[in-house]
Design an enzyme around this catalytic site. Structure first.
Site, mmCIF file in Angstrom:
data_model
loop_
_atom_site.group_PDB
_atom_site.id
_atom_site.type_symbol
_atom_site.label_atom_id
_atom_site.label_comp_id
_atom_site.label_asym_id
_atom_site.label_seq_id
_atom_site.Cartn_x
_atom_site.Cartn_y
_atom_site.Cartn_z
ATOM 1 N N GLU A 1 -7.477 39.874 -2.184
ATOM 2 C CA GLU A 1 -8.020 41.124 -2.719
ATOM 3 C C GLU A 1 -8.279 41.063 -4.221
ATOM 4 O OE1 GLU A 1 -4.996 43.817 -1.382
ATOM 5 O OE2 GLU A 1 -6.058 44.286 0.475
ATOM 6 N N GLU B 1 8.797 28.086 9.495
ATOM 7 C CA GLU B 1 9.539 28.633 8.363
ATOM 8 C C GLU B 1 10.864 27.926 8.131
ATOM 9 O OE1 GLU B 1 12.223 32.354 9.612
ATOM 10 O OE2 GLU B 1 10.086 32.778 9.763
#
Length: 302
Positions: free
Chosen positions: A85, A116
């Protein structure tokens, strides 16, 4: 009395949340809304740490360094969202803020088993991407994700600035960073689902970090997104409105100058404010490294 009422309300909410599958939709969304209202208060307690991190990141960006987000699962996706963004909102290069997720691009839409848990993968990714001129923010709601800790440890070894963002107190990840940010949000209404309050808190903090940094870098004028990229009809109209607000001009004048400025709100504003050409406005911006506030001051002096 207020504390007692708050405690009773919390206890009642916790009891109701244990019976989620027995509640109506209206009751479910009421509980979620009650819980979400606590997130902003949790974030507010971490504002000093958030501010310190921003103050440390800005000089790195001013000197040409980049900001990396490392995360897994929801945390990684939120980092990539925030990074993506920045270019349209602030007119910066996609290489300035970069989001990296455990498991790679495929992990944006699919859960990658055990990604992870691989600290070595985090170290290798940081080693391949990060330099000593950069800043790294490790994001993990639990505060103990091995992939993220590995990335932070390697970034520190390289000499990069390190920040951690977790939603637990005394998170192991905090020990691996120079600027730890902890936002304990408490239990989720669905136990362990960190896409809920923890996800909201993470997005709020990332909003603060990039927005605060971009304001300091001169990508905003007053409260106007003067660096916005006019990539569609809606944003082209927004650029015209921004120029109108900044220069108190009418729509027709603002449109004419935006066209002359090739869609760049900053250039159009400078042309109107200082009665200069498009080339002169662009040159002034170049001289200040694109810092709009400094450009205004430069032209005032001239």
């Amino acid at each position: 009395m207020i504390q007692l009422t708050k405690q009773m309300t919390t206890e009642q909410t916790n009891e109701r949340s244990r019976q989620l599958d027995q509640l109506s939709v209206r009751e479910i969304v009421e509980i979620m809304n009650e819980e979400d209202q606590s997130v902003a208060h949790s974030v507010s307690r971490a504002l000093p740490q958030i501010g310190s991190a921003i103050e440390a990141i800005v000089p790195i960006m001013e000197q040409g360094g980049r900001l990396f987000y490392f995360g897994a699962g929801t945390s990684g996706r939120l980092g990539i969202l925030d990074a993506s963004e920045c270019p349209p909102t602030f007119g910066v290069s996609p290489e300035l803020v970069i989001g990296i997720i455990a498991g790679g691009e495929k992990a944006m839409t699919q859960a990658i088993e055990n990604a992870e848990d691989n600290a070595e993968a985090g170290k290798l990714e940081a080693s391949a991407q990060v330099t000593s001129r950069d800043a790294v923010i490790g994001i993990a709601a639990s505060g103990r994700t091995p992939y993220v800790i590995g990335a932070l440890q390697e970034a520190a070894r390289i000499g990069a600035l390190t920040v951690s963002l977790s939603c637990n107190a005394n998170a192991p990840m905090s020990a691996a960073s120079q600027y730890p940010i902890e936002v304990p949000v408490g239990p989720e209404i669905i136990t362990g689902s960190t896409r809920l309050k923890a996800g909201t808190a993470t997005k709020m903090v990332l909003n603060m970090i990039t927005t605060g940094a971009m304001i300091q870098l001169g990508k905003v004028y007053g409260n106007l997104m003067v660096n916005v990229q006019a990539t569609n009809a809606k944003l082209k109209d927004r650029v015209v409105r921004i120029v109108q607000d900044a220069t108190h001009s009418d729509e027709e004048t603002a449109k004419a100058f935006v066209n002359s400025a090739k869609g760049d709100a900053r250039v159009a504003i400078l042309m109107l404010k200082f009665n200069i050409s498009q080339q002169e406005a662009a040159q002034a911006l170049q001289e200040t490294g694109g810092h709009f506030g400094k450009t205004i001051e430069l032209l005032k002096q001239q």
